[in-house]
Scaffold this motif. Structure first.
Motif, PDB file in Angstrom:
ATOM      1  N   LEU A 162      -1.365  -1.764  -1.070  1.00  0.00           N
ATOM      2  CA  LEU A 162      -0.219  -1.752  -2.274  1.00  0.00           C
ATOM      3  C   LEU A 162      -0.858  -2.541  -3.559  1.00  0.00           C
ATOM      4  CD1 LEU A 162       2.856  -2.475  -0.181  1.00  0.00           C
ATOM      5  CD2 LEU A 162       2.165  -0.088  -1.185  1.00  0.00           C
ATOM      6  N   VAL A 165      -3.094  -0.135  -5.513  1.00  0.00           N
ATOM      7  CA  VAL A 165      -2.359   0.348  -6.301  1.00  0.00           C
ATOM      8  C   VAL A 165      -1.895  -0.060  -7.530  1.00  0.00           C
ATOM      9  CG1 VAL A 165      -0.163   1.808  -6.467  1.00  0.00           C
ATOM     10  CG2 VAL A 165      -1.670   2.198  -4.462  1.00  0.00           C
ATOM     11  N   ALA A 169      -2.738   0.576 -11.643  1.00  0.00           N
ATOM     12  CA  ALA A 169      -1.610   0.828 -12.599  1.00  0.00           C
ATOM     13  C   ALA A 169      -1.774  -0.288 -13.555  1.00  0.00           C
ATOM     14  CB  ALA A 169      -0.436   0.546 -11.757  1.00  0.00           C
TER      15      ALA A 169
END
Length: 658
Positions: A162, A165, A169
């Motif tokens: 997570l 990610v 981003a």
């Protein structure tokens, strides 16, 4: 150079080579030249590119460390902790350098004089929240600060995934501030730059963290980690090279422009990239396997040191290139057509029959997705064939056709005309949500991956392990449930067109990419919940699947009719203000789009219903044959038992007669 010396010298070599290349590039290309009007001063002119260089290097360390940890290391070990500590250090440097870049960008744009007064603070605050560059750098700074804490705190697989990610981003706003929305080809430039930044970060940061990890990796463990990083670096090399070509085409346009300062810096970057690719190929093919030997180890780490130098040169040249004026004017014309005002691109020619096959508007994200999807699938089929395992040809054909159809939709005439014609937008929607997912589901990619990708036994996670984890995760069990998948499929159809989501996808390129991902995934999950051989926790009985499809067909028809009966224009300030002089008028075109949703959109659903009905019939036939075989076996057993009893009676009578 030995590995221990390189651990300390590597970051210094990288930083020194990058800084030297940047300073030379700025002096040669004129990126830091004094402005005739509104010059912000030498501190800003030279300090801003240096701050951007630190942003790029620290972001690379952050992302590269996380990717190497997820695909090459073992969670809960010292090597994993060192990689996350390196990511935390990269995030901390990124926080400071992104904040400095935001401040220097403000001084560069507004030519403001720093002071402790309230007016200066108010002006800086408005810049950070009201302008695209300010908001972009503010987002990067905040995200980096959060990532600094998270990368220091987390240590498990899921948490690290997570965080990775979120780290990827956080790099996207760096691409949006790197190309102004007032320039031509904005979407292409932003997309190519975002992909380029992420690919370069994984490549450069991955190598840097390998250098930092060397003392904790034993001689027996190191070749395995390097081999896995090498595979990642190869994919990153392809991404960086192709996205860089797309980005360069916007600034160079013609061959003669390569002889400009901009072209010279571009050539330096390309040569450094080719040198890094060549060095990577050498140690991938010749040296990694022999790292357990001292002589090979010295040669390998010497090559790594040389590659770090070339990475620094490429990084410095890239930043110098970003502030060097290109030889062609990339600004949009002063007098713009309505289409240019709305989309940033001129109105395409009339959509005739031949342009359904010749008009292209390439979206690099989906071009890469299709390319890698074809390569890895065909590589998996080839691996099965080489070891003598069978894989149905029709599944390969359907997968290839589905991906080529996806390429046609996202990079061909659908993408070229969907911003101008509602009907074409609806064609793309129907293909993305039904036709393409149906082909991909019957391609059975999860089953192929589980059979073709080698299973890891050393505690690390590769592609096979991550795919199977995703398939069997609690989240997957929820979204693949037939009721949930059906609700997502139908609900998102109505919510998209009857809320401001549709408007968002037209005005923002990020919204457009979200739309493609969402409809592709929602359609894939819906089809997967009904048919296919890839594993899902639960599928309805065949009767329930047919009822579901009948309900979907009815909702599709009702949705299409509701659009056809609508007297108002969807996003009227967009489709009604495009300035088209060809084709149907906007309201008539919307009516056609409703008819497409009602008619063409039903065809894949009807085909799916036929497939389910055939499967139901075959399932009943198999059950009947199984029941018949059971009955035959039961009858034979009863006959044998009867004959045994008769034989016992005959034997008893024979004994009695004697």
């Amino acid at each position: 150079m030995n590995s221990r010396a390189l651990r300390y010298a590597g970051p210094a070599i990288l930083g020194g080579a990058a800084l030297l290349a940047l300073l030379i590039g700025l002096a040669f290309g004129g990126g830091a030249a004094e402005l005739a009007i509104g010059d912000p001063g030498p501190v800003v002119r030279w300090g801003l590119p240096i701050a951007e260089l630190l942003v790029n290097l620290s972001a690379a360390l952050l992302v590269g460390s996380l990717v190497v940890a997820l695909f090459s290391l073992v969670a809960g070990t010292e090597e994993f902790d060192v990689a996350l500590d390196a990511a935390s250090a990269g995030a901390a440097i990124l926080t400071v350098s992104a904040g400095a870049t935001a401040f220097l960008t403000f001084l560069n744009i507004f030519n403001a004089q720093p002071s402790a007064g309230a007016a200066f603070g108010d002006q800086l605050g408005r810049f950070l929240v009201d302008t695209e560059p300010g908001l972009g750098w503010l987002m990067v700074t905040i995200a980096a600060a959060v990532l600094t804490v998270l990368t220091f705190a987390v240590r498990g697989w899921l948490a690290t995934l997570l965080v990775a990610v979120l780290a990827v981003a956080a790099l996207i706003p760096m691409a949006t501030v790197g190309h102004s929305g007032d320039e031509a080809n904005h979407n292409v430039a932003v997309t190519s730059l975002a992909i380029h930044i992420i690919g370069a970060g994984v490549w450069l940061g991955g190598l840097l963290v390998i250098v930092l990890l060397r003392p904790v990796l034993g001689r027996e463990r190191l070749p395995d980690v390097l081999s896995r990083y090498s595979s990642i670096a190869l994919a990153a090399f392809v991404v960086v090279a192709l996205s860089g070509i797309a980005r360069a085409m916007i600034g160079v346009v013609s061959w003669e422009n390569l002889f400009s300062p901009y072209g010279a810096l571009l050539a330096v970057k390309v040569l450094a990239l080719l040198a890094m690719g060549g060095l990577g190929a050498v140690y991938r093919r010749r040296l990694i396997a022999g790292l357990r030997e001292t002589a090979a180890s010295v040669r390998f780490w010497t090559l790594v040191a040389v590659e770090v130098v070339f990475m620094g040169i490429a990084s410095g040249a890239a930043v110098a290139l970003s502030v060097t004026p290109p030889p062609v004017n990339t600004e949009l014309p002063t007098e713009r057509t309505p289409a240019q005002i709305l989309t940033g691109s001129p109105l395409p020619p009339e959509l005739t029959l031949d342009r359904w096959f010749t008009q292209w508007d390439v979206d690099l994200i989906w071009a890469f997705a299709v390319g890698f999807g074809l390569f890895f699938y065909l590589a998996g089929v080839r691996r099965l064939a080489r070891r003598g395992d069978h894989w149905p040809v029709y599944r390969t054909v359907l997968w290839v056709f589905g991906l080529l159809l996806l390429l046609w939709v996202t990079c061909g005439p659908i993408n070229a005309y969907q911003d101008y014609l509602f009907s074409i937008h609806m064609v793309g929607h129907m293909l993305l949500s039904m036709a393409i997912p149906m082909c991909l589901v019957f391609g059975a990619p999860v089953t192929l991956a589980s059979r073709a990708i080698r299973k890891r036994t050393d505690g690390t996670r590769g592609g096979r392990e991550w795919i199977l984890w995703a398939v069997h995760s609690p989240y997957s069990r929820v979204i693949t449930h037939p009721l949930v998948a059906g609700a997502l499929f139908i609900g998102s159809l109505w919510a998209f067109y009857y809320t401001d989501l549709f408007r968002w996808t037209l005005y923002e390129h990020l919204g457009h990419e979200w739309m493609v991902v969402h409809f592709l995934l929602s359609g894939y999950l819906f089809v997967l919940s009904l048919v296919g051989i890839d594993p899902v926790p639960y599928r309805l009985p065949h009767s329930g699947r047919l009822l579901t499809l009948i309900g979907v067909m009815a909702m599709h028809a009702f949705f299409g009719i509701s659009i056809m009966m609508s007297s108002g224009l969807f996003v009227a300030e967009w489709f009604g203000s495009m300035g088209r002089t060809w084709g149907a008028d906007p309201l008539e075109d919307q009516y056609i789009g409703g008819g497409i949703a009602w008619s063409i959109g039903e065809l894949p659903t009807l085909i799916l219903a036929i497939i389910v009905a055939v499967q139901w019939s075959r399932s009943d036939a198999r059950q009947q044959r199984s029941a018949d075989r059971h009955a035959d076996r039961t009858g034979d057993a009863e006959l044998e038992e009867y004959n045994a009893r008769l034989q016992k009676l005959a034997d008893r009578d024979a004994r009695a007669s004697r």
